[in-house]
Design a protein around this motif. Structure first.
Motif, PDB file in Angstrom:
ATOM      1  N   ILE A 191      -8.822   2.283  -0.766  1.00  0.00           N
ATOM      2  CA  ILE A 191      -7.945   1.508  -1.646  1.00  0.00           C
ATOM      3  C   ILE A 191      -6.509   1.745  -1.197  1.00  0.00           C
ATOM      4  CG2 ILE A 191      -7.218   1.098  -4.028  1.00  0.00           C
ATOM      5  CD1 ILE A 191      -9.889   2.237  -4.955  1.00  0.00           C
ATOM      6  N   ASP A 192      -5.905   0.724  -0.649  1.00  0.00           N
ATOM      7  CA  ASP A 192      -4.551   0.857  -0.128  1.00  0.00           C
ATOM      8  C   ASP A 192      -3.539   1.022  -1.251  1.00  0.00           C
ATOM      9  OD1 ASP A 192      -5.544   0.581   2.417  1.00  0.00           O
ATOM     10  OD2 ASP A 192      -5.214  -1.592   2.485  1.00  0.00           O
ATOM     11  N   GLN A 193      -2.698   2.048  -1.135  1.00  0.00           N
ATOM     12  CA  GLN A 193      -1.633   2.295  -2.097  1.00  0.00           C
ATOM     13  C   GLN A 193      -0.734   3.381  -1.539  1.00  0.00           C
ATOM     14  OE1 GLN A 193      -1.766   5.474  -4.063  1.00  0.00           O
ATOM     15  NE2 GLN A 193      -3.294   6.021  -2.534  1.00  0.00           N
ATOM     16  N   LYS A 228      -8.985  -7.929  -1.771  1.00  0.00           N
ATOM     17  CA  LYS A 228      -8.683  -6.643  -1.169  1.00  0.00           C
ATOM     18  C   LYS A 228      -8.560  -5.572  -2.247  1.00  0.00           C
ATOM     19  CE  LYS A 228      -5.470  -4.413   2.031  1.00  0.00           C
ATOM     20  NZ  LYS A 228      -4.238  -4.578   2.837  1.00  0.00           N
ATOM     21  N   HIS A 230      -7.214  -2.719  -4.435  1.00  0.00           N
ATOM     22  CA  HIS A 230      -5.814  -2.360  -4.683  1.00  0.00           C
ATOM     23  C   HIS A 230      -5.693  -1.678  -6.032  1.00  0.00           C
ATOM     24  CE1 HIS A 230      -6.389  -6.192  -6.752  1.00  0.00           C
ATOM     25  NE2 HIS A 230      -5.355  -5.869  -7.527  1.00  0.00           N
ATOM     26  N   SER A 232      -3.238  -1.472  -9.628  1.00  0.00           N
ATOM     27  CA  SER A 232      -2.272  -2.260 -10.397  1.00  0.00           C
ATOM     28  C   SER A 232      -1.773  -1.420 -11.572  1.00  0.00           C
ATOM     29  CB  SER A 232      -2.890  -3.562 -10.897  1.00  0.00           C
ATOM     30  OG  SER A 232      -4.062  -3.326 -11.654  1.00  0.00           O
TER      31      SER A 232
END
Length: 404
Positions: A191-193, A228, A230, A232
């Motif tokens: 999970i891109d962050q 994708k 992500h 939030s």
């Protein structure tokens, strides 16, 4: 004495529906064990009452997995905070490092290749999970593998939902890497962050993560390849001066945020020998030689509850009390129980273990930063105290006892 066999036989063959009613009233796992030990029929009824056992597992009070006095690499002890003593039996655990998670009665172990193994120390079952994706931001060489994984959390107990559970992991030592795994998958989904997470929780059908500043984020993972993965922002929070943040679901279903305040103590002999101007340089040099210059100490906690007024954005509101509940925090999935159900458990309190991911902070005292904090009088007490022989052993960790 002649009537004894008849009496036992009569109790043994009570109708199953009557026994089911009795089981529904049981809460502590030791009551289940005593109940099932009466006879084979009662044991059979207990084992087949799957729904009630699942409900009961979530109501148990966590127990503390501790090193054995002899420092065994194949066994761990079990400590009861309500009874204030170590259980007479030990658990077969063939793992000598820090557990990187405890969720729904399962422990998370990791090897040098970042392969995660889920272990149920009560049943002996294991589940192998694919290797965690390596971080692109930090070399794993800089951390021991067992400290490289911050925390592993499950969505459900794999014993009851073997084909429908999920796993979330935060790692790289700073929690800036997040990955998701669902039973049946061949690999983790990254999970891109760019947010460093302190804690994660599975709450009302979704994984939530909390940053060091206290803001809560939703982990959005879908099997839809066009979406994708992500994170939030769900609930913002103004950064505080705390050192660690946790998410807990109360026994009433409310979402709580807990801030832990701690300090780093430096050994007196080092403080006297260092010029403050060159403190950092010389401290790092000393670490490379000895590694005995600092240790952490928890000072207190603050608790916040998520409130959502009609048509208004959810917000955190500080609360002075959690009532009759007790929170259990650490490397485990944060947990909450009603202390009234467990005589000996302190109400309105926070039980915590040492979850520092800086292994150097465990020297020279070992992972000793454990205790119980009373929210009413702000008093810091103790539960289990490490023996001198245990200070070089892995940190203790809370676990939810299971009968499966």
């Amino acid at each position: 004495m002649e009537d004894a066999p008849t009496l036992v036989s009569g109790w043994a063959w009570l109708p199953s529906n009557i026994l089911d009613l009795i089981i529904e009233k049981l809460i502590p796992i030791f009551d289940y064990i005593r109940f099932s030990a009466v006879c084979k029929h009662w044991q059979s009824v207990t084992l087949h009452c799957k729904k009630q056992r699942l409900k009961s597992c979530h109501k148990q009070i966590p127990m503390l997995i501790i090193p054995t006095i002899d420092g065994s690499c194949e066994r761990r002890g079990l400590y009861s905070v309500t009874q204030g003593k170590t259980c007479s039996f030990e658990l077969n655990v063939y793992y000598s490092k820090r557990f990187c998670g405890s969720s729904h009665g399962w422990l998370a172990c990791v090897d040098e290749n970042l392969v995660v193994t889920l272990l149920n120390p009560f049943s002996g079952r294991t589940i192998n999970v694919p290797p965690v994706p390596k971080s692109t931001c930090r070399s794993t060489v800089a951390y021991r593998s067992d400290y490289y994984i911050n925390k592993v959390v499950l969505s459900a107990d794999p014993s009851f939902l073997p084909n429908d559970y999920e796993v979330l992991v935060i790692y790289d030592g700073y929690g800036k890497q997040v990955a998701h795994f669902k039973s049946g998958d061949d690999a983790w989904t990254s999970i891109d962050q760019v947010i460093g997470f302190d804690d994660v929780i599975y709450y009302k059908g979704q994984f939530l993560g909390v940053s060091l500043g206290g803001s809560v984020f939703r982990m959005n993972v879908s099997r839809d390849q066009t979406t994708k993965p992500h994170v939030s922002l769900l609930v913002p929070m103004s950064p505080g001066t705390d050192n660690k943040t946790y998410l807990v679901q109360s026994s009433q279903g409310d979402l709580l945020l807990v801030r832990k305040f701690k300090r780093i103590n430096y050994c007196e002999r080092i403080m006297k020998s260092l010029n403050f101007k060159f403190f950092k340089f010389k401290r790092l040099k000393f670490e490379r030689v000895n590694g005995y210059d600092r240790f952490t100490e928890t000072l207190g906690f603050k608790v916040f509850k998520l409130f959502c007024a009609h048509w208004e954005r959810p917000q955190w509101v500080e609360i002075e009390s959690v009532g009759n509940e007790a929170l259990f925090l650490g490397t485990n999935q944060s947990m909450c129980v009603s202390a009234l159900d467990f005589p000996g458990c302190q109400t309105n309190s926070i039980y915590f273990t040492d979850d520092c991911v800086d292994v150097e902070c465990h020297k020279p005292k070992g992972p000793h930063d454990m205790g119980v904090f009373n929210l009413e009088n702000r008093h810091m007490g103790t539960h289990y105290c490490l023996d001198r022989s245990q200070k070089h052993m892995p940190p203790a960790i809370w676990i939810l006892p299971s009968m499966v």
